[in-house]
Each structure stands twice: as structure tokens, then as C-alpha cells.
Design a protein around this motif. Sequence first.
Motif, PDB file in Angstrom:
ATOM      1  N   LEU A 153      47.204  15.502  50.238  1.00 48.05           N
ATOM      2  CA  LEU A 153      46.805  16.843  50.653  1.00 48.05           C
ATOM      3  C   LEU A 153      47.761  17.358  51.724  1.00 48.05           C
ATOM      4  N   SER A 154      47.974  18.646  51.706  1.00 52.40           N
ATOM      5  CA  SER A 154      48.751  19.271  52.771  1.00 52.40           C
ATOM      6  C   SER A 154      47.894  19.332  54.029  1.00 52.40           C
ATOM      7  N   PRO A 155      48.467  19.104  55.179  1.00 55.10           N
ATOM      8  CA  PRO A 155      47.684  19.219  56.426  1.00 55.10           C
ATOM      9  C   PRO A 155      47.018  20.581  56.569  1.00 55.10           C
ATOM     10  N   ASP A 156      47.620  21.605  55.983  1.00 48.69           N
ATOM     11  CA  ASP A 156      47.025  22.941  56.065  1.00 48.69           C
ATOM     12  C   ASP A 156      45.725  23.052  55.280  1.00 48.69           C
ATOM     13  N   ASP A 157      45.515  22.121  54.332  1.00 47.96           N
ATOM     14  CA  ASP A 157      44.318  22.185  53.487  1.00 47.96           C
ATOM     15  C   ASP A 157      43.205  21.261  53.964  1.00 47.96           C
ATOM     16  N   LEU A 158      43.428  20.526  55.041  1.00 51.95           N
ATOM     17  CA  LEU A 158      42.452  19.533  55.475  1.00 51.95           C
ATOM     18  C   LEU A 158      41.160  20.171  55.954  1.00 51.95           C
ATOM     19  N   ALA A 159      41.239  21.292  56.647  1.00 54.69           N
ATOM     20  CA  ALA A 159      40.022  21.928  57.163  1.00 54.69           C
ATOM     21  C   ALA A 159      39.125  22.365  56.008  1.00 54.69           C
ATOM     22  N   ALA A 160      39.697  22.994  55.006  1.00 58.82           N
ATOM     23  CA  ALA A 160      38.913  23.414  53.847  1.00 58.82           C
ATOM     24  C   ALA A 160      38.369  22.204  53.100  1.00 58.82           C
ATOM     25  N   TYR A 161      39.146  21.146  53.060  1.00 59.24           N
ATOM     26  CA  TYR A 161      38.700  19.919  52.412  1.00 59.24           C
ATOM     27  C   TYR A 161      37.459  19.362  53.097  1.00 59.24           C
ATOM     28  N   GLU A 162      37.441  19.314  54.411  1.00 57.92           N
ATOM     29  CA  GLU A 162      36.289  18.782  55.129  1.00 57.92           C
ATOM     30  C   GLU A 162      35.053  19.651  54.895  1.00 57.92           C
ATOM     31  N   ARG A 163      35.227  20.971  54.868  1.00 57.33           N
ATOM     32  CA  ARG A 163      34.082  21.856  54.656  1.00 57.33           C
ATOM     33  C   ARG A 163      33.531  21.740  53.242  1.00 57.33           C
ATOM     34  N   SER A 164      34.363  21.360  52.298  1.00 53.97           N
ATOM     35  CA  SER A 164      33.928  21.340  50.899  1.00 53.97           C
ATOM     36  C   SER A 164      32.877  20.278  50.619  1.00 53.97           C
ATOM     37  N   ALA A 165      32.728  19.303  51.508  1.00 50.45           N
ATOM     38  CA  ALA A 165      31.755  18.229  51.275  1.00 50.45           C
ATOM     39  C   ALA A 165      30.340  18.766  51.231  1.00 50.45           C
ATOM     40  N   ASP A 166      30.068  19.855  51.906  1.00 48.04           N
ATOM     41  CA  ASP A 166      28.716  20.408  51.969  1.00 48.04           C
ATOM     42  C   ASP A 166      28.480  21.493  50.906  1.00 48.04           C
ATOM     43  N   SER A 167      29.481  21.747  50.080  1.00 45.78           N
ATOM     44  CA  SER A 167      29.358  22.821  49.085  1.00 45.78           C
ATOM     45  C   SER A 167      28.801  22.265  47.784  1.00 45.78           C
ATOM     46  N   PRO A 168      27.672  22.789  47.315  1.00 47.70           N
ATOM     47  CA  PRO A 168      27.143  22.346  46.017  1.00 47.70           C
ATOM     48  C   PRO A 168      28.131  22.751  44.917  1.00 47.70           C
ATOM     49  N   PHE A 169      28.274  21.887  43.918  1.00 50.20           N
ATOM     50  CA  PHE A 169      29.270  22.160  42.878  1.00 50.20           C
ATOM     51  C   PHE A 169      28.619  22.284  41.511  1.00 50.20           C
ATOM     52  N   GLN A 170      29.047  23.307  40.792  1.00 51.93           N
ATOM     53  CA  GLN A 170      28.678  23.461  39.389  1.00 51.93           C
ATOM     54  C   GLN A 170      29.869  24.074  38.666  1.00 51.93           C
ATOM     55  N   LEU A 171      30.161  23.571  37.475  1.00 49.77           N
ATOM     56  CA  LEU A 171      31.289  24.108  36.730  1.00 49.77           C
ATOM     57  C   LEU A 171      31.088  25.589  36.463  1.00 49.77           C
ATOM     58  N   PRO A 172      32.084  26.411  36.724  1.00 49.93           N
ATOM     59  CA  PRO A 172      31.952  27.858  36.510  1.00 49.93           C
ATOM     60  C   PRO A 172      31.852  28.194  35.025  1.00 49.93           C
ATOM     61  N   PRO A 173      31.504  29.441  34.709  1.00 47.19           N
ATOM     62  CA  PRO A 173      31.302  29.841  33.308  1.00 47.19           C
ATOM     63  C   PRO A 173      32.515  29.640  32.411  1.00 47.19           C
ATOM     64  N   VAL A 174      33.728  29.563  32.967  1.00 48.61           N
ATOM     65  CA  VAL A 174      34.908  29.395  32.121  1.00 48.61           C
ATOM     66  C   VAL A 174      34.836  28.093  31.320  1.00 48.61           C
ATOM     67  N   TYR A 175      33.983  27.152  31.764  1.00 46.64           N
ATOM     68  CA  TYR A 175      33.855  25.878  31.065  1.00 46.64           C
ATOM     69  C   TYR A 175      32.757  25.893  30.003  1.00 46.64           C
ATOM     70  N   ASP A 176      32.001  26.983  29.883  1.00 42.24           N
ATOM     71  CA  ASP A 176      30.826  26.983  29.002  1.00 42.24           C
ATOM     72  C   ASP A 176      31.186  26.650  27.561  1.00 42.24           C
TER      73      ASP A 176
END
Length: 773
Positions: free
Chosen positions: A636-659
Motif C-alpha cells: 500500500l502507498s503510505p498515502d492510502d493508509l488512513a483510508a485503509y484503517e477507516r475501511s475496517a469499520d465499513s460494512p461491505f456488499q458487492l455493488p449492483p455491477v456484480y449482479d
Amino acid sequence: MKCKAWRRASTGQGFNGFWERPSHVFLRFLWRYWWQRSLLIILLILLCVRSLPYAVPIHAEDIAQDQLAVEFLDRNGLFLGTLLTQEQEHTAAVPLDQISPTFLQAILSAEDQRFYQHGPLDLRAVGRSLLEAAEARRVVSGASTITMQLARMLDQAETRSSRGRALPTLTQKGREVWLAWRLAAGMNKEEILAAYVNRLPMGSNIYGVEAAAQVYFGIPASDLTVAQSSLLAALPNDPIDLDPYFHFDALKQRQGYVLDRMAEDEHISSQQVSQVLAEKVVIQSRQQCIEAAPHFLFWLAKQLPEDHAAKVKTTLDLPLQRFVETQVRQVVRSLTDKNVHHAAALVIDNKTGEVFAYVGSPDYFASEAGRNDGVQALRQPGSTLKPFLYQLALENNVIASNTILADVPTRYAIPGAKTYSPVDYSETFHGPVRVRTALANSLNIPAVRILEKVGVSNFLERLRTLGFEHLTESSDHYGLGLALGSGEVSLWELAHAYLSFSDSQDAHPTWDLVRDILSDPHARALSFGVNSVLNLPFPSAVKTGTSSDFRDTWTVGFTTDYTVATWVGNFSGEPMRKISGASGAAPLWQRILLHLHEEKEPGSFSALTDWVKRPICTVSGHKPGADCPAIVEEYLSPDDLAAYERSADSPFQLPPVYDEWLASQPDSALVGNDLRILTPREDAYFVGGEGSRLALQIASPVGENSAETVEWRLNGELLATTTERQVFWPMQLGEWVLEVTRGEQSDRVRFQVRSPEDSSINRGFSVAEPIKN
């Protein structure tokens, strides 16, 4: 009285009286002699024009052929070959007394029987040609003298060098006449003839009788026999279609014409004509003057400055060159049953950029096709441009190293054309894939999606910056297919562009990441397997490519020391039989790199110091949570680490493009336990007809809820109660609301079914064809 005077003036008597007046004597003189004076003026003008060439004559020394022979050596001084070259062609110039008299007789009989009797133009031949053309209503024979032909040779050479294109016919003819006059003004007949025979096109890029005698017969022009002379004198009439290596029978027919003309001029007897025609003439192999790398030598000759030395030391390594030539022939031979006939390879030293080996075809001398240079030829590169696309997208933050890309059915509307639906080589879809996986396995749909975001014009500009100078069309011309190789590039351009990955010290850090992906054998295991031909016993990075219909296969890769690029295909463009980059060009690439590092293994690629490794979820790219089905480590780029840490609390579901893709999966752990309608989509339009049925589908959960029953309702009415994830509904026109319920979970969508005759239907990508059983 006035009327009578007018009548006298209107008659001859009155008119003569007009001239007899003393004041009009001078006018009478002019009237009587005007045509004689006009003729004199015209003759004077013509004489002046004809005399002009003597003011600017062309002398023999003005068109002398210098620097005719160049000897090429490899980097260690070993002999590669000798090219008798003037303007990058095989040429050798000798005086007339070193040319067999029989050849001079033959060429004069064949091309200009009255050479010593007429001037630069043969007016008798011109008149004959015009009469024959008038009778036949087409051009039957030409009237060019040897002086005119020499003028044409000089003019074409000047035109090519100064303008790069031929002049219009009438303008060119005028220039030839002018040059012919200037030649005759400054040179005698012997000098013109010598300049002519030393420039004659003799087939196979050979120019001049001396070069032809040496190459075809291995003798100097002074030793030519009657049979050899007449054969060579036949060549200039059509040096391509009479090439002795490929059209010997046609050349023999033309030789008969030359011999007949020689007999007509009494240089030989009629009996000798049949004897000479029956005489066997042996043509030597072209290879006698070239030890190795003919394509490279001809290419290099065009790059030499005018003041080059007689001996040119190149960067090629002769032993390596011979090895690569052998491997090219062996690989092609092993794939002959797959309709593979040609291949090319290039080896470059990473540190200096010097070319160590250059093979343009399996055998330059074997056939006309063999002369094609596969290193410089323009072909569609398939997926070999993808690394540059991913690097640009990473550099511009269009994607990140942990971005998840959708490898699912995708359609693009192309104005004025059919819908563009890219598919992978395997014709399968993998759903959510990581950037590393998508690039390493050369997945097409993620690449096209990235190009759509990057912009075709931006990618095209980057490619041109990298040296792809033949991508000259507009971005609209290439379209999204540029991600898959819709443009034409050369193996030379590809190899030099990949040097950017082999040494990216001064480049953006994303070059290092792309290089790491290309060197990761586990990342490409999905398409190529773990123990593929691409995996070497030492650190290396590689990318393959296959153009449409299996017309071209490519493999370009590098170690810390060398970059090797290979191409396998057919110069004719004929498709191969299911040969991909991995099965066509890759084995050749592998053999070359194994040989290069046979005695010394390369070093490891430099570490990704600007990146940090973190675990990510393979389907979301987020920091893994409890519901993540699989975890891998990624840079990972160091610039992306903050967003990476926040993503742990984000619920995930595949978007409609995968339907649509999920609907094709029997059971998927990616669905989770939420009830979800996959087909139809919200606000979709369907075209319904009698007997058509529509598949209504939900995501099939995996786990404890997978066996619960689901109620299917259309516009509130119960359609079915089942544990299956799909039911079929006989389509009916109208607007519908589909609602599904499982326990306390539910989902609903609106869609429409319209008649095929309804012209108001907007058939976008929401349209799906009905499923028929």
C-alpha cells in the motif's frame, strides 16, 4: 463619294491601295514577313532552352558512388557481414573495363540498341512508341534511352531523400528530360554507360552489375559468361518479379528475349541463343556475404551517417546472436502444425540500452517473407500495453494498489457500431479481482474499465511519450480497445518501453509496483498456473500478449540485466491455431533468458521502499473484518493508509455491477445472508413476446439461512414459494413490481415488459433478452 471610297476599301483593289500608301510601307513589310520572323523567334527560344543544360552540366565526378562497401563487426570485433552499400542498398561500382563485354552487349541490346547513335532522347523510338500507342490505344512500348533511365535513377534517389514521395508523372518526366540533357552535356557515352550499369536494380536490394555478379555468382563482373550476362541483363526490366531467388523461371523467359536481341545485333549467333538458354546457371546463396543478423545489418545501414567508416563496430554479440537465431528457427519448427511460420526476437542490455541480439525472421534468405523484419514490423500487441495503463492509473490515483476491479459481463455503446463487449481469453468472468490479479493474469474487462476512467487520449499520450511513435491515429480511432492492443506497434518499441520498468529509479514509485506485479508468479497463477513457462529459476518480470484471432503472440520481460522481447506469428497476418502468448512467444523468451543467465544469475529487483505491506480482504480491498472470506497481503502507498484503517469499520456488499455475474454463480460466499434480487434490475426494460419466459433470480445465500423458503410476488400476487434461487415467469406486457420475502428479509424491484413493436423503448444496457426454454 464616301460610299464609293468605302466600297473600294472593301475590295482587294481598295485594300491594296491602303498598303501602297507611303505611310504604310513598314506595316506592309511586317504583314508579309510575320510568320518567318515568328518561326525564327521560336527556333531561337528552343535553341536557348536546349543550350541551357550546357550551363549546368552534370559531370561524372558529380554523381560518383562513394563508400560502397561497409564491413560490420560485433562488439568484440568478430565479423558479422559486408554490405556493398550506397543509400543502404547492395551496390558496387567498377569502371567499364572491369565489366565483361558480353554484359555490356547484352544490356545495350535489351535496353537501348541505338545508344551510340542518338542523343539523350531517341526521337525515332519516341515516334515509334506514339504510333504503336495510337494503334493499340494503350502504351505498348517505352522510349526511354539509357541516359533517360540513368536520369530517372538519379531523380528518384533525390526525390526520396528530399521529399519522401514520388513526383506526379508529368512533372517527373519533365525532370528526367532535363536531367538527361544535363548528363549528356557533361558526360560522354562511356561515362553515362558506366554510371548506368553501376546503378542498375538487380533484385533483392542489389544494385549494379558488379554487386549482382558477386552476390549471385561469386565472381567479379569482368568474368561473366554469356549465359550469366544475359541473365543479369534481363533483371532490370522487373527486379522484383524477376528476382532469381524466387522467380527464376520468369527470369529465364526474359533471358530468352535478351538473347534474341543480342542475336539481332549480331553479338551472338542464332545457334548460340538456344545453347545459352539451355546452359545451367547456378545462383549462389545470398548468405555468403553475411555471417549473422542480416535484418540488423540492413536496418543499421539506414541509420549510418554519410561519413561513416568502412568498418562499423556494432553492439551485437555474435555468439548470442547465433544462439537466438537458432532458437527462433527451432520454436517456429515446433509450432508448424499450429500454422506458425515466423518469429522475431530482440535482446537489450538494461544498463546501456545496447542491442545484443536482433533476429527479424527465422531465415532472411529462405523466402520473400523471410526478408520481413519482425523487430520493426507493425503488429497489434495484444495485452502487452496493459502494464503501462495500470501504471498510469496508479500514478493518477484512478486506482490504488488495493482497489478491487470488477471482472464481470460489461457492455459499451460505440456510436455507429455494435455494442462493445470485451471478454477474457478464457471467456470466463472472475467477479471481484485485485489490481495485482487483474494485471498479472491479463484480464481484459478490468483493463477496459480502467482505460475508461483514465481516458483514451491520456493513455495514448503516455504511450507516445514512451516511444510508441507509430500510434499516430486519434484516440477516437483506437477507442477502449487500445487497452487490449487495438493499435499497431513494433517489437522494437515494446522492448524499449519495457526498459522503463527494468530501471525506474527516477520514475514514479508506481513503476516499481507494476514491476513487482509482473515478477510475481503466484499472482499470475489464475491464468498461467504456478509452474508455467513464464516462471524462471531467478527473479524476472514478464508480460504476454495475444492479438485478435491468434494473429500475433508476444512476450516481453526482463531481469536486472537484460530485456528480452519475442514475437511469434505470420507475416501474412494469417491466424495461428489457438496459439497464445504463453504457448507461442513465451517459450522463445524463456530459452533466451535461461541462456543469458546460464553462468551468472541476475540480482534481485530493488525493494519497494516507498510501499508498506498490509493485509487486505480479497473481495473488498478493505482492512479485513470478521466477514472477510479471504485475506492476502498487498503493498500500500503510505498515502492510502488512513483510508485503509477507516475501511475496517465499513460494512461491505458487492455493488449492483456484480449482479449479473452473481446470477451465474451456483452458490457464492460473496452474497452474505442478505436477501437480494439479481434479475431483473431496478427500472429494467424487457421486450416480451408470446412464449417468452423471464428468469427471476436472487442471490443464493450460503449458511444457515440458505434452506429457508422464499415467497415470490408480482404486483402483490403470489407467484411461487420455493427454496430455489430462480423461478421462470411467462412474460406479460406491463409494469411490474417483483417482491421477494424470506423470513424478516425482503427485497423489491420495478421493471417493465413491452411489445417488440413499441418504438419508444430505450434499449440501453438495462435491456436483457428473455430466456427461452
